[in-house]
Design an enzyme around this catalytic site. Structure first.
Site, short mmCIF file in Angstrom:
data_model
loop_
_atom_site.label_atom_id
_atom_site.label_comp_id
_atom_site.label_asym_id
_atom_site.label_seq_id
_atom_site.Cartn_x
_atom_site.Cartn_y
_atom_site.Cartn_z
N HIS A 116 -3.50 5.89 3.46
CA HIS A 116 -4.44 4.53 3.06
C HIS A 116 -3.79 3.52 3.61
O HIS A 116 -4.48 2.58 4.34
CB HIS A 116 -4.37 4.51 1.51
N ASN A 132 -14.22 -0.64 -6.95
CA ASN A 132 -15.38 0.14 -6.44
C ASN A 132 -16.05 0.78 -7.50
O ASN A 132 -16.77 1.98 -7.50
CB ASN A 132 -14.70 1.30 -5.65
N ASP A 155 0.98 -1.35 -0.04
CA ASP A 155 -0.09 0.02 0.13
C ASP A 155 0.78 1.15 0.17
O ASP A 155 2.07 1.14 -0.58
CB ASP A 155 -0.98 -0.20 1.13
N SER A 196 -11.51 -1.54 -0.40
CA SER A 196 -10.17 -1.33 0.26
C SER A 196 -10.13 -1.63 1.39
O SER A 196 -9.30 -2.22 2.27
CB SER A 196 -9.53 -0.05 0.29
#
Length: 645
Positions: free
Chosen positions: A172, A263, A142, A326
């Site tokens: 994130h 998404n 990430d 996520s």
């Protein structure tokens, strides 16, 4: 969290995706571009390294090299047979759809945040059983992980070019890490697997951007450092062969890969790498166990997990609330860690199958495109019931002593949690297995004595090898050795008889090998004498054939002699006769060459004179030649001669 600073609660919707057709990953001249070259073999790798291309990255576990090269060099790579393929190093960025709401905390606010997402997955039951993800290594590929009082970071790696630090400068990665492993320390939030060893693999920069080269570095590092699980809350709508190959390679190495489905909403295709079969694809659910509106769906979805309004750790000791696949993905990765701790011997393949037993089926019965097999939900082990079933199976095995019942009992006992009771059952089962092993060895030894075949001997030997050293093993081995000697003796006799009949080199060699295996004694001596006679006979035949070829040097005699010499075993006789025969062959070849020259001269004369007499003489000379290209040419020339009328 101590009240010496404010907590920030932010609402974020974060999910990373590749810009599959985006600009090049780094600034570069118009005449050069960044590519990833995947090679077939060492020659292909050396071709890349020896070229004019600037090497950006070599991978330890992936057959690839990332380079910056001009178009001509890239073209040469693509045409090289030792290079599999070449892919552009593309960028990928965050889907920037962030809605932040900053809330100041007053002194009366509790240090604990509400976590609706823990109840649907029943993770507290796993905690009661002592499951916390201990000793399980999880790589979070990430934006890195920021230092936080509610997190423990075991280590990490930076796969980005601008810093060697794996510290999060985006947020994130820290949010994802908290969902997995936030401490159970009485404040903030509780992670699903608080004692898992979390590693920060930084592949995204402060803007949430990265490149394919960096992601591959993260995967390569995860393989090299023995990660059990890799969490990837990122994806792309564009397929990539090297990304696919890298995921497959990691999976082959035993790494369990978990990634976000995407998404883009229901009906949109599952993103990559989640769409690859070697990766677990995770969709998102809301507080009502319904599919989140943003969650992508498809046949590749394997499991679903909470993904809306999830509170977790964030930058600068803050906390944040985020929505997306996520956030769903680390729920699944952490649950896998709990199952891995419970059954540490399970492989990544077995863990995926085990997770199917720890779900609640949502939507259409069975696996579907929205929820996969279902929402992850820990199911408590029924220890007492499992122990009773295992004990009953052990009793039955002790009574019947059959291998089928022993194997069934073994399977049930192996699934019990470690305890003194389990050890006691295992000891009883070991005693039954020991009895079974001795009986099997005796039965198979008796069968070998009866049938005296190599197959029955091999089967008996395998059974005897399983026995511990002792009287039983020693006695059975003696019996089997007698059978082996009988078989060896019979094979040697049969092969010597065959060699005497055929006198072929292969049969003689096979017989000699069989005789060599016999123990010293009268039988071996007798068989060796018989075999030596065959060898002597073959030598005599070869000597006679070579002598005949020396006396009359013809092709036929030379071929016959060569066949006889070839049947001899290697040694002085064969070497000597071959030398003599080679001289004959040279003589035959010289005679043939002389015939060719004579034929050439006569054909030339026929071409010049064009008389019937000269053509007849030439034809006679050509006819005496062996079939060859030269003979064919001379015949064509002769056929073209037309005698004068």
């Amino acid at each position: 969290m101590k009240n010496t600073f404010c907590k920030l609660v932010v609402s974020v919707t974060l999910f990373f995706s590749f810009l599959g057709l985006g600009p090049l990953a780094h600034a570069e001249t118009s005449s050069e571009k960044e590519v990833i070259v995947v090679y077939k073999n060492t020659d292909g790798k050396e071709t890349v390294l020896d070229s004019d291309a600037e090497v950006e990255q070599q991978y330890q576990h992936l057959p690839a090299v990332a380079v910056t090269a001009d178009p001509e060099t890239v073209k040469e790579f693509k045409q090289d047979p030792d290079i599999l393929y070449v892919e552009n190093n593309v960028t990928f960025t965050a889907a920037d759809n962030t809605d932040l709401k900053v809330l100041s905390e007053n002194a009366d606010t509790s240090d604990n945040f509400e976590q609706w997402n823990l109840e649907p997955i029943q993770v507290k039951q796993a905690w009661k059983e002592g499951l916390t993800g201990k000793n399980v290594k999880i790589a979070v590929i990430d934006s890195g992980i920021s230092p936080h009082d509610d997190l423990s970071i075991s280590g990490g790696y930076s796969a980005v070019s601008y810093t060697s630090s794996y510290k999060d400068d985006n947020g994130h990665g820290t949010h994802v890490a908290g969902i997995i492993g936030a401490k159970h320390n009485g404040y903030g939030i509780d992670g699903i697997a608080p004692e898992a060893q979390i590693y920060a693999v930084k592949a995204l920069d402060q803007n949430g951007s990265g490149d394919l080269q960096g992601l591959l570095k993260g995967i390569d590092w995860s393989i090299a450092n023995g990660m059990d699980i890799v969490n990837m809350s990122l994806g792309t709508s564009s397929d990539s062969q090297i990304l696919h190959d890298a995921m497959d390679k990691a999976y082959e190495k035993g790494v369990l890969l978990v990634a976000a489905s995407g998404n883009e909403g229901n009906g949109k295709p599952v993103n990559y790498p989640a769409a690859y079969s070697s990766v677990v694809a995770v969709s998102a659910t809301d507080q009502h166990n319904q599919l989140a509106a943003f969650s992508t769906t498809g046949n590749q979805v394997e499991f679903s997990a909470p993904g809306t309004d999830i509170t977790s750790t964030y930058l600068h000791q803050y906390y944040a609330t985020g929505s997306g696949t996520s956030q769903a993905t680390p729920h699944a990765a952490a649950m896998f860690a709990l199952l891995k701790q419970r059954d540490p011997g399970n492989t990544n393949v077995q863990l995926r199958a085990l997770m199917q037993k720890n779900i609640v089926d949502l939507g259409i019965t069975g696996r579907d495109q929205q929820f996969g097999y279902g929402l992850i939900r820990y199911k408590a082990q029924q220890a007492d019931k499992a122990y009773a079933a295992a004990e009953q199976a052990v009793k039955k095995a002790e009574q019947t002593k059959t291998q089928a019942d022993i194997d069934k009992a073994k399977k049930l006992v192996s699934k019990l949690p470690n305890s003194s009771a389990k050890k006691a059952l295992q000891k009883r089962l070991d005693n039954v297995q020991a009895y079974r092993n001795v009986k099997d060895a005796k039965d198979k030894a008796a069968k070998a004595e009866k049938y005296k075949t190599q197959q029955t001997v091999d089967t008996a030997q395998a059974a005897i090898n399983k026995l511990p050293n002792g009287t039983d093993k020693k006695n059975l081995q003696k019996r089997l050795d007698q059978v082996k000697r009988y078989i060896a003796s019979k094979q040697a006799k049969d092969k010597v008889a065959k060699a005497e009949k055929s006198k072929k080199k292969t049969d003689v060699g096979s017989a000699q090998s069989a005789v060599n295996k016999l123990p010293a004694g009268s039988e071996k001596t007798s068989l060796q004498k018989r075999l030596n006679k065959v060898k002597s006979s073959n030598v005599k035949t070869a000597q006679q054939s070579v002598a005949a070829a020396e006396k009359k040097s013809t092709d036929a005699n030379a071929a016959k002699a060569q066949k006889a010499v070839n049947e001899l075993q290697s040694g002085k006789d064969k070497t000597s006769l071959q030398k003599r025969l080679d001289k004959v062959k040279k003589k035959v070849a010289a005679a043939e060459a002389k015939k060719v020259e004579t034929a050439k001269a006569k054909v030339k004369k026929a071409e010049k004179d064009k008389t019937k007499k000269s053509k007849t003489a030439a034809q006679s000379a050509v006819n005496q030649l062996k079939a060859s290209h030269e003979k064919t040419k001379l015949q064509k020339r002769l056929n073209a001669v037309k005698p004068k009328k």
